[in-house]
Design a protein around this motif. Structure first.
Motif, PDB file in Angstrom:
ATOM      1  N   ILE A 167      -2.332  11.662  -7.426  1.00  0.00           N
ATOM      2  CA  ILE A 167      -2.816  12.844  -6.712  1.00  0.00           C
ATOM      3  C   ILE A 167      -2.963  14.012  -7.680  1.00  0.00           C
ATOM      4  O   ILE A 167      -3.972  14.722  -7.699  1.00  0.00           O
ATOM      5  CB  ILE A 167      -1.851  13.228  -5.571  1.00  0.00           C
ATOM      6  N   ARG A 222       0.849  -1.202   0.000  1.00  0.00           N
ATOM      7  CA  ARG A 222       0.000   0.000   0.000  1.00  0.00           C
ATOM      8  C   ARG A 222       0.875   1.239   0.000  1.00  0.00           C
ATOM      9  O   ARG A 222       1.199   1.792   1.055  1.00  0.00           O
ATOM     10  CB  ARG A 222      -0.938  -0.005   1.203  1.00  0.00           C
ATOM     11  N   GLU A 236     -10.938   4.856  -4.419  1.00  0.00           N
ATOM     12  CA  GLU A 236     -10.099   5.982  -4.827  1.00  0.00           C
ATOM     13  C   GLU A 236     -10.864   7.293  -4.619  1.00  0.00           C
ATOM     14  O   GLU A 236     -12.095   7.316  -4.615  1.00  0.00           O
ATOM     15  CB  GLU A 236      -9.705   5.852  -6.299  1.00  0.00           C
ATOM     16  N   SER A 291     -10.430   9.564   1.457  1.00  0.00           N
ATOM     17  CA  SER A 291     -10.086   8.350   0.725  1.00  0.00           C
ATOM     18  C   SER A 291      -8.702   7.841   1.093  1.00  0.00           C
ATOM     19  O   SER A 291      -8.500   6.640   1.309  1.00  0.00           O
ATOM     20  CB  SER A 291     -10.158   8.609  -0.787  1.00  0.00           C
ATOM     21  N   VAL A 292      -7.735   8.741   1.153  1.00  0.00           N
ATOM     22  CA  VAL A 292      -6.370   8.344   1.503  1.00  0.00           C
ATOM     23  C   VAL A 292      -6.326   7.776   2.920  1.00  0.00           C
ATOM     24  O   VAL A 292      -5.668   6.756   3.182  1.00  0.00           O
ATOM     25  CB  VAL A 292      -5.414   9.538   1.350  1.00  0.00           C
ATOM     26  N   LEU A 301     -10.309  13.646  -1.119  1.00  0.00           N
ATOM     27  CA  LEU A 301      -8.956  13.107  -1.160  1.00  0.00           C
ATOM     28  C   LEU A 301      -8.496  12.710   0.239  1.00  0.00           C
ATOM     29  O   LEU A 301      -7.967  11.607   0.444  1.00  0.00           O
ATOM     30  CB  LEU A 301      -8.009  14.141  -1.757  1.00  0.00           C
ATOM     31  N   GLU A 302      -8.707  13.590   1.202  1.00  0.00           N
ATOM     32  CA  GLU A 302      -8.283  13.303   2.574  1.00  0.00           C
ATOM     33  C   GLU A 302      -8.979  12.046   3.110  1.00  0.00           C
ATOM     34  O   GLU A 302      -8.332  11.154   3.676  1.00  0.00           O
ATOM     35  CB  GLU A 302      -8.599  14.490   3.478  1.00  0.00           C
ATOM     36  N   TRP A 317       1.352  16.661   0.702  1.00  0.00           N
ATOM     37  CA  TRP A 317       1.437  17.155  -0.679  1.00  0.00           C
ATOM     38  C   TRP A 317       1.123  18.646  -0.821  1.00  0.00           C
ATOM     39  O   TRP A 317       1.481  19.247  -1.823  1.00  0.00           O
ATOM     40  CB  TRP A 317       0.470  16.371  -1.564  1.00  0.00           C
ATOM     41  N   VAL A 375      -2.785  14.458   6.701  1.00  0.00           N
ATOM     42  CA  VAL A 375      -2.802  13.702   5.442  1.00  0.00           C
ATOM     43  C   VAL A 375      -2.454  14.632   4.279  1.00  0.00           C
ATOM     44  O   VAL A 375      -1.554  14.349   3.475  1.00  0.00           O
ATOM     45  CB  VAL A 375      -4.177  13.043   5.221  1.00  0.00           C
ATOM     46  N   ILE A 404       1.308   5.087  -2.042  1.00  0.00           N
ATOM     47  CA  ILE A 404       0.588   6.063  -2.868  1.00  0.00           C
ATOM     48  C   ILE A 404       1.409   6.410  -4.102  1.00  0.00           C
ATOM     49  O   ILE A 404       2.617   6.614  -4.022  1.00  0.00           O
ATOM     50  CB  ILE A 404       0.279   7.330  -2.055  1.00  0.00           C
ATOM     51  N   PHE A 434      -5.031   4.025   3.163  1.00  0.00           N
ATOM     52  CA  PHE A 434      -3.656   3.932   3.653  1.00  0.00           C
ATOM     53  C   PHE A 434      -3.524   4.164   5.155  1.00  0.00           C
ATOM     54  O   PHE A 434      -2.426   4.056   5.694  1.00  0.00           O
ATOM     55  CB  PHE A 434      -2.779   4.955   2.921  1.00  0.00           C
ATOM     56  N   ILE A 437      -4.550   5.248  -7.393  1.00  0.00           N
ATOM     57  CA  ILE A 437      -4.020   5.857  -6.181  1.00  0.00           C
ATOM     58  C   ILE A 437      -3.012   4.948  -5.497  1.00  0.00           C
ATOM     59  O   ILE A 437      -2.111   5.417  -4.800  1.00  0.00           O
ATOM     60  CB  ILE A 437      -5.180   6.233  -5.223  1.00  0.00           C
TER      61      ILE A 437
END
Length: 626
Positions: free
Chosen positions: A179, A172, A335, A620-621, A617-618, A587, A583, A174, A625, A194
């Motif tokens: 992204i 796992r 994702e 899902s990640v 995004l936050e 990035w 998270v 990323i 993960f 992802i």
């Protein structure tokens, strides 16, 4: 509809633990609550979860015929005709469904079978004699299929990413490029994932894994061609289009379980319902949702169409603050997925599943017949580009665009800055940016310096630009539609429909994506796709005998979700919390996110869609993960 998963060892036929295959399929039980099966042999294991639609009491999977074993997700609508043809060749059937037709068809014709299939499908077929496993995905990518090379040399596949995540050997990690792709487009496209190393089999492609050989790249078995032009009068082409629409809808009405249709009151879903009503001896079951805010609600149009065709209609009004579904959607999509219309789609699927197991939708017509407003703008821009040499155009429009003030608050007619800048670019670059969610400049302003450098120049628009430049097309409009069929349709629209319908164990069918209909639509001259400011012009003309003009020619609305209002109201706290997210700090420049949230909440700027992206995004990640 179903969920499939499996493992194949190309190098050495290692034993496969049936429990691992069962684990990969059990996490997809929502795709197939009616049955489960696992089959293993030396170096291979296949698993299946079944949602029974055809031959409800029979056709268990994995299914075998001679040396072949298959797991299959989808529907082949012309299986009865193929069965008759195969019986004439000597095939003997023991079930009444389409799965066994695929097995005997593969024995008779091999991959040439695919050209004969009308339907939506993803399947894996193991050939014990050839010591091979072939993965196949349908022409448009209606049904998903993910695969990955594992650390022990195996190749695992699954309908959904969560099936691969259930395998203990999946790393796992990323993929940072995903992204960037997500921030550019609002979804993770089919050429990305992802999770680093995971791939999605492209639409219209197959991949054959052979024992003793390295894994090849997928091979495309179908493509669409926009460079050919149909001949004939408008009347004849309209009649042919109506006939193809009728054929596509009727083919998808075959089921051994209750069947209905989504009905928004727009052109596409209304067309499907009209043609279903024409073919059905009983009242068609229709479902729609509306919002409790008039500006977002079009349920009155759905009721009018339902009354016109005497359907058995049900509707549900959804509160405009129905953001409680966020975590449900995150779990369904795996994702990050930022198309907020998924909320409405989930709710209508949920409503439909109370009465039916199969529902027909109107998806696909906008891409096929140029229904989106952006096609009209792109076609007009392309005409302007053709008037000036590239170097002069870039200089003139670039200067004008740079000088023109940005006015997101103003009426559309006064927001010329983006148009002028688009005219300074080539058509492919301008279109790819137009369909994106955030511009490259906006993303650069949000990214942290280390992440920006790590991308090494990768841009989320690049793949679509390359597709448009290489498209079998005559015009910029052709190229834009071609690119949308390869990127936006499978990455956004079909992903949305598949995940939301499967989350509630509902099979969704898209008659307007019948490949024969699409191949015909691609040949229509641009003047029959867009005319007088109307997209889908010929389609609407062909439907005039069925639908009233206030349905055919009203402004397109679709599922509209008031996310901007949410982030100034009940989700304002969550918008502010994004600026403190550990998270996102990996990035993004959190100070830039804080300014984004503050400016939106105060009304100084409109950033609702960007905030929704960051929130999805936050979440899902953290789920995948965390």
């Amino acid at each position: 509809m179903c969920g499939i998963a499996g493992v194949f060892y190309p190098a050495t036929p290692k034993p496969v633990d049936p429990a691992r295959i069962a684990l990969m399929t059990d996490v997809q039980a929502h795709r197939g609550p009616d049955g489960a099966g696992v089959w293993t042999a030396a170096g291979v294991g296949l698993g299946h979860r079944r949602l029974s639609i055809i031959d409800v009491a029979g056709s268990p999977q994995p299914m075998q015929a001679g040396p072949l074993t298959i797991v299959y997700n989808g529907e082949v609508y012309n299986f009865a005709e193929l069965r008759t043809e195969l019986e004439a060749l000597g095939a003997r059937f023991t079930t009444a469904g389409d799965t066994e037709v695929l097995l005997h068809g593969w024995r008779a014709w091999g991959p040439r079978l695919l050209d004969r299939l009308v339907g939506m499908f993803a399947f894996a077929i193991h050939d014990a004699d050839a010591q091979s496993l072939t993965l196949v995905r349908d022409r448009l990518g209606v049904k998903p299929l993910h695969y990955v090379e594992l650390s022990d040399g195996g190749v695992a596949f699954s309908s959904e990413l969560k099936g691969l995540l259930a395998h203990p050997l999946l790393r796992r990690e990323i993929d940072p490029r995903a992204i960037e792709d997500f921030m550019a487009l609002g979804y993770v496209p089919d050429h990305a994932c992802i999770v680093a190393g995971v791939r999605k089999l492209p639409a219209g492609s197959l991949l054959t894994l052979q024992r003793g050989r390295t894994m090849p790249d997928p091979r495309r078995w179908w493509n669409i061609d926009f460079s050919i032009r149909a001949k004939g009068s408008t009347r004849d082409l309209s009649a042919e289009l109506a006939d193809r629409l009728r054929t596509a809808v009727r083919a998808r009405m075959v089921a051994d379980v209750p069947l209905g249709a989504f009905l928004s009151g727009g052109v596409d879903s209304s067309a499907v319902v009209a043609l279903m009503a024409e073919a059905s001896p009983r009242a068609v079951r229709t479902m729609s949702i509306g919002f409790n805010e008039a500006s977002h609600d079009e349920s009155a149009y759905a009721r009018a169409v339902a009354a016109r065709f005497a359907t058995d209609h049900r509707e549900r009004i959804v509160a405009a603050d129905d953001f409680a579904l966020i975590d449900t959607l995150v779990g369904a999509f795996d994702e990050p997925f930022a198309d907020a219309s998924a909320i409405g789609m989930y709710r209508v699927c949920e409503l439909a599943r109370e009465d039916v197991t199969v529902a027909l939708s109107g998806d696909g017509a906008d891409e096929a017949f140029a229904g989106y407003r952006r096609y009209k703008f792109h076609a007009a821009e392309e005409r302007v580009r053709g008037l000036l040499p590239e170097h002069l155009r870039a200089r003139v429009f670039g200067a004008l665009g740079g000088a023109y003030p940005k006015a997101d608050w103003a009426p559309q007619v006064f927001r010329a800055k983006s148009t002028l800048l688009a005219l300074a670019d080539d058509g492919a670059t301008a279109y790819a940016r137009a369909v994106g969610v955030t511009t490259p400049a906006t993303r650069d302003a949000l990214y942290a310096d280390p992440f920006r450098r790590a991308l090494g120049g990768h841009r989320g628009e690049d793949a679509m630009i390359a597709t448009m430049r290489d498209a079998p097309a005559r015009t910029g409009l052709d190229a834009a539609q071609y690119a949308d069929l390869h990127h936006y349709l499978p990455g956004d629209i079909l992903t949305k429909v598949d995940r939301t319908s499967m989350a509630v164990s509902l099979e969704a069918r898209e008659p307007l994506l019948d490949h024969r209909l699409l191949e015909f639509a691609a040949t229509l001259p641009p003047s029959l796709r867009i005319r007088g400011g109307q997209g889908k012009w010929l389609m609407k003309k062909a439907l005039e005998p069925w639908l009233p003009k206030d349905v055919l020619y009203r402004r397109k609305m679709g599922f509209v979700t008031p996310i901007s209002a949410w982030f100034r109201g009940p989700l304002a706290g969550q918008a502010a919390a994004l600026a403190k997210s550990p998270v996102l700090a990996t990035w993004f420049d959190l100070r830039a996110i804080e300014r984004l949230a503050d400016d939106h909440r105060s009304g100084r700027a409109e950033h609702g869609r960007k905030l929704w992206q960051l929130l999805m995004l936050e979440r899902s990640v953290a789920r995948v993960f965390g």
